[in-house]
Structure formats: C-alpha cells, structure tokens
Design a protein around this motif. Structure first.
Motif, PDB file in Angstrom:
ATOM      1  N   GLN A  84     -22.886  48.832 123.236  1.00 46.57           N
ATOM      2  CA  GLN A  84     -22.617  47.618 122.472  1.00 46.57           C
ATOM      3  C   GLN A  84     -21.276  47.685 121.750  1.00 46.57           C
ATOM      4  O   GLN A  84     -20.973  46.838 120.929  1.00 46.57           O
ATOM      5  CB  GLN A  84     -23.739  47.395 121.460  1.00 46.57           C
ATOM      6  N   LYS A 104     -34.240  51.463 110.944  1.00 40.64           N
ATOM      7  CA  LYS A 104     -34.057  50.123 111.533  1.00 40.64           C
ATOM      8  C   LYS A 104     -33.068  50.168 112.686  1.00 40.64           C
ATOM      9  O   LYS A 104     -33.293  49.553 113.737  1.00 40.64           O
ATOM     10  CB  LYS A 104     -33.599  49.142 110.460  1.00 40.64           C
ATOM     11  N   TRP A 105     -31.960  50.888 112.517  1.00 35.71           N
ATOM     12  CA  TRP A 105     -30.958  50.981 113.563  1.00 35.71           C
ATOM     13  C   TRP A 105     -31.522  51.682 114.784  1.00 35.71           C
ATOM     14  O   TRP A 105     -31.313  51.254 115.923  1.00 35.71           O
ATOM     15  CB  TRP A 105     -29.746  51.731 113.011  1.00 35.71           C
ATOM     16  N   ALA A 108     -33.911  49.560 116.938  1.00 35.97           N
ATOM     17  CA  ALA A 108     -33.193  48.625 117.819  1.00 35.97           C
ATOM     18  C   ALA A 108     -32.711  49.314 119.092  1.00 35.97           C
ATOM     19  O   ALA A 108     -32.604  48.681 120.138  1.00 35.97           O
ATOM     20  CB  ALA A 108     -32.023  47.991 117.084  1.00 35.97           C
ATOM     21  N   ARG A 109     -32.429  50.604 119.043  1.00 32.92           N
ATOM     22  CA  ARG A 109     -31.999  51.342 120.210  1.00 32.92           C
ATOM     23  C   ARG A 109     -33.157  51.746 121.103  1.00 32.92           C
ATOM     24  O   ARG A 109     -32.999  51.953 122.296  1.00 32.92           O
ATOM     25  CB  ARG A 109     -31.279  52.626 119.775  1.00 32.92           C
ATOM     26  N   THR A 111     -35.735  50.070 121.923  1.00 30.18           N
ATOM     27  CA  THR A 111     -36.381  48.982 122.664  1.00 30.18           C
ATOM     28  C   THR A 111     -35.575  48.557 123.856  1.00 30.18           C
ATOM     29  O   THR A 111     -34.456  48.894 124.022  1.00 30.18           O
ATOM     30  CB  THR A 111     -36.593  47.757 121.754  1.00 30.18           C
TER      31      THR A 111
END
Length: 111
Positions: A84, A104-105, A108-109, A111
């Motif tokens: 990204q 949280k970060w 996101a990775r 998934t």
C-alpha cells in the motif's frame, strides 16, 4: 520470557496464522494480542532489549512494524506496507496507545 506459541489439540506446534512479534532479547509471540504487545513493549530498555518487530512469518514479508526505545524515554514506531506504499514513522510515550494503535494496524493487515 514471553512465549505465546499456539499448540494444536494434538500437542504439536502451530505457526502463527497472521504474524509474529520478536524482541531483541529473544521474546516471541505468535499472533500477539494487544496485551502481549503491551508486555513486549514494556520490557524494552535502552541496554539489551531495544526493539520489537512484528511481521508475517514468511521469507519476504510485504509489511512490518517495529517499536524501538529512544534515549529520552519515548518510543519510535515504524510501520511499512509495501503493498500500500504506506511508510509511517511516529514517536509515542504511551505504551497503552502504542499497543492499541499497533493492534488496529495489524488487524488491517491480517485480513
């Protein structure tokens, strides 16, 4: 030493499903929870355990996050995701905030 490796119902070792965390002093956690990240970061010091790296358990990971102790009692957090084009470097003093943000970060990775 922190070790949160998973085991199967048959008693064998199961690798991380998403990512693992390793600190300079050899502490390791597979798929670390926010609490495990907090513990790993809390154990950092300026002498012999200065960083934690979280990344996929693979040969050429596309992303990673690291937390390193700075001299003035704060932490440098580096997050990179080549897929990204997401480089990010921040300075934080709150271990609670660092663990929360990383959780949280990382989610996101995964998934």
């Amino acid at each position: 030493m922190l070790a949160t490796d998973s085991t199967s119902t048959w008693g064998g070792f199961v690798a991380a499903d998403y990512y693992c965390a390793d600190s300079e002093n050899g502490d390791h956690a597979d798929d670390p929870s926010e609490d495990a990240l907090f513990m790993l970061i809390s154990d950092l010091n300026g002498a012999d355990n200065t960083f934690v790296v979280v990344q996929p358990d693979e040969d050429d990971p596309a992303w990673f996050a690291s937390v390193a102790v700075l001299d003035e009692g704060s932490y440098e957090i580096v997050r990179r995701d080549t897929r990204q084009r997401e480089p990010d470097i921040t300075i934080q003093t709150s271990i609670n905030q660092i663990a929360d943000d990383l959780t949280k970060w990382l989610a996101a990775r995964a998934t």
